[in-house]
Every structure is written in structure tokens, then in C-alpha cells.
Design an enzyme around this catalytic site. Structure first.
Site, PDB file in Angstrom:
ATOM      1  CG  ASN A 158      -1.784   1.197   1.369  1.00  0.00           C
ATOM      2  OD1 ASN A 158      -1.830   2.024   0.454  1.00  0.00           O
ATOM      3  ND2 ASN A 158      -2.461   1.330   2.488  1.00  0.00           N
ATOM      4  CE  LYS A 183      -0.307   3.288   4.650  1.00  0.00           C
ATOM      5  NZ  LYS A 183      -0.271   3.428   6.086  1.00  0.00           N
ATOM      6  CG  HIS A 217      -6.036   1.733   4.890  1.00  0.00           C
ATOM      7  ND1 HIS A 217      -5.685   2.736   5.756  1.00  0.00           N
ATOM      8  CD2 HIS A 217      -4.970   0.898   4.815  1.00  0.00           C
ATOM      9  CE1 HIS A 217      -4.433   2.520   6.166  1.00  0.00           C
ATOM     10  NE2 HIS A 217      -3.984   1.417   5.606  1.00  0.00           N
ATOM     11  CD  GLU A 254      -3.230   5.468   6.476  1.00  0.00           C
ATOM     12  OE1 GLU A 254      -3.173   5.501   5.238  1.00  0.00           O
ATOM     13  OE2 GLU A 254      -2.307   5.013   7.178  1.00  0.00           O
ATOM     14  CD  GLU A 302      -3.565  -2.573   7.321  1.00  0.00           C
ATOM     15  OE1 GLU A 302      -2.433  -2.769   6.894  1.00  0.00           O
ATOM     16  OE2 GLU A 302      -4.227  -1.567   7.046  1.00  0.00           O
ATOM     17  N   GLY A 343       1.942   2.555  10.680  1.00  0.00           N
ATOM     18  CA  GLY A 343       2.856   3.687  10.510  1.00  0.00           C
ATOM     19  C   GLY A 343       3.520   4.143  11.790  1.00  0.00           C
ATOM     20  CB  SER A 395       4.776  -1.252  12.171  1.00  0.00           C
ATOM     21  OG  SER A 395       4.305   0.062  12.365  1.00  0.00           O
TER      22      SER A 395
HETATM   23  P1  PGA Z   1       2.522   0.550   7.657  1.00  0.00           P
HETATM   24  O1  PGA Z   1       1.094   0.672   6.948  1.00  0.00           O
HETATM   25  O2  PGA Z   1       3.154  -0.733   7.140  1.00  0.00           O
HETATM   26  O3  PGA Z   1       3.276   1.765   7.213  1.00  0.00           O
HETATM   27  O4  PGA Z   1       2.291   0.488   9.115  1.00  0.00           O
HETATM   28  C1  PGA Z   1       0.276  -0.451   6.775  1.00  0.00           C
HETATM   29  C2  PGA Z   1      -1.019  -0.051   6.141  1.00  0.00           C
HETATM   30  O5  PGA Z   1      -1.531   1.033   6.441  1.00  0.00           O
HETATM   31  O6  PGA Z   1      -1.585  -0.800   5.327  1.00  0.00           O
END
Ligand code: PGA
Length: 256
Positions: free
Chosen positions: A14, A16, A99, A101, A171, A177, A217
């Protein structure tokens, strides 16, 4: 019963809101050149919408698949800025829905995620349905209730076959993140609970077949211990997926 080994692992990147067409194509080329174990793992790159065409063209003759980060559920119409599933024809075979976010920053509800998932399936794409609890919810002991309601609201609207064909990404919001991944035990417990919930809603065959990733992460440093666990069928990777070698290490760790 499908044994865990029978589920093909899937690792999705992803990206983003990072990369445009040119640097996205370059990153996709670098991923495809990593000598990945494509016979044993599905690999999906999810660039931003403006990079979909360039990335799709770059990986066309490779086993790397392309996914959209976001779709709207209507097929066409007056929805400024949105992208529908039919508009992804020839560009993507996967799409992420739900997701955290999108849920947190853009107000997407469980019902929106259900509609998107149905639209993705109706368009012949594979949904990657993201679910997960916030830190407050975990601290309040609500993790399993939150996961149950997120999973139920989406999957009760699907058929068992559609459920089997879907991917779920567990997640935890506090792990995204932050550099603070869930422990393998936490990930395995939550994923087991998600699978039990799918079994309640759609039966044991669908629950055995649906692939459930861990995300939050994931890095070359923690991928071995997370992805070697039974029941964790791959990863949804954010930050580490912007580096081809780091992403490749995670893909290799997911290969059985
Ligand atoms: P990250 O993001 O690996 O940077 O924690 C994962 C995600 O949001 O799918």
C-alpha cells in the site's frame, strides 16, 4: 477443512499517497526484478490512482498484480473526484476497502465498506477488506467486539463463495505507521477471531478459504516471526513497501 498451507499467501504493498506515474513505474520495475517466489505467493502493488496505468503497464508481463487503494461503489455519475470499479478495467485486479486511514480521516463507515466490497466483487476484482481496532478500543478490552462488528457488517452481505474469494487485512490502527507492530501472538489471536467470525457468518468452508493478512509496521525485521505463524496468510505493507528490497524480504518471508 482447508489446511492453512492450502491458502496461498498474499503480500500487498500500500503505497498510500506516495509516488506518481514515473517513480511508481520505477518502483514497480524494481519489485518485479527482485526474483520473488511468485509460484508460492501472490504479490500486489497498490499505487495511488494517478500511478495505476503506469504501474499496470510496467508489470503487465510479470506475475505482479495491481490494486486500487480506494473505489466508490457507484459505477458512474456525478461523484467528483471518485473512481469506480468499472473504471479500473485493465488497470487493477484488487482493491482495498476500509483502510483505517479512510475510516478515520475520511469518515468511511462500516456500511460504506460493505458497499465498496460488494461493488469490487461485482466488478470481478478481489477486495482486500481492512479491519482493526484503535488503541483506545484495545485498552478498553473491546478489540474482539470491534473486529466482530466490522467483519460481520461486511461479510453478512456477501455469499460464501464471494467470502472465500476475498482477502481480509487485520490492521490494528495503533500499529499502522507507528513502528510498533502487533506481536505475533496478538496478530494470531485477532486473526483467529476474525476467522471464527467469518465462520459464524458464512460457514466453515468460507472461513477456511478466506485469506487473512496482518498489516501494521511490517518490516524486514519483524516479518519472519509474524508471517511464519499459522493462520497469518501474508501482509499488507505500507512504509516498508516503498523500498523494493525491503518489500521483497517481506514477500519471501510469506512464502511457505
Ligand atoms: P505501515 O502501513 O506498514 O506503514 O504500518 C500499513 C497499512 O496502512 O496498510
Amino acid at each position: 477443512m482447508t489446511s492453512p498451507q492450502a491458502r496461498r499467501p498474499i503480500v500487498a504493498a500500500n503505497w498510500k499517497m506516495n509516488t506518481g506515474p514515473d517513480d511508481g513505474a520505477k518502483l514497480a520495475r524494481a519489485v518485479a526484478a527482485q526474483g520473488l517466489p511468485f509460484a508460492r505467493v501472490d504479490v500486489v502493488l497498490c499505487p495511488p490512482a494517478t500511478g495505476l496505468a503506469a504501474v499496470a503497464a510496467t508489470v503487465r508481463s510479470t506475475p505482479v498484480a495491481v490494486g486500487a487503494q480506494h473505489v466508490y461503489w457507484e459505477a458512474s455519475g456525478a461523484y467528483t473526484g471518485e473512481i469506480s470499479v468499472p473504471m479500473l478495467a485493465g488497470l487493477a485486479t484488487y482493491a482495498i476497502a476500509g483502510h483505517s486511514e479512510r475510516r478515520q480521516l475520511f469518515g468511511e463507515t462500516d456500511l460504506d465498506v460493505q458497499r465498496k466490497t460488494l461493488a469490487i466483487l461485482a466488478g470481478g476484482l478481489t477486495p482486500i477488506v481492512a479491519v482493526g481496532e484503535s488503541l483506545d478500543q484495545r485498552d478498553a478490552g473491546q478489540t474482539l467486539d470491534v473486529l466482530r462488528s466490522q467483519v460481520t457488517l461486511v461479510f453478512e452481505a456477501l455469499s460464501p463463495d464471494e467470502t472465500s474469494a476475498s482477502v481480509i487485512a487485520y490492521e490494528p490502527v495503533w500499529a499502522i505507521g507507528t513502528g510498533r507492530n502487533a506481536t505475533p501472538e496478538q496478530a494470531q489471536e485477532a486473526i483467529g477471531w476474525i476467522r471464527d467470525t467469518v465462520a459464524e457468518v458464512q460457514g466453515s468452508t468460507a472461513a477456511d478459504q478466506v485469506r487473512i493478512q496482518y498489516g501494521g509496521s511490517v518490516s524486514p525485521d519483524n516479518c519472519d516471526e509474524l508471517l511464519s505463524r499459522d493462520g497469518i496468510d501474508g501482509a499488507l505493507v505500507g512504509g516498508a513497501s516503498l523500498d523494493a528490497a525491503a518489500f521483497a524480504a517481506i514477500v519471501r518471508a510469506a512464502a511457505p
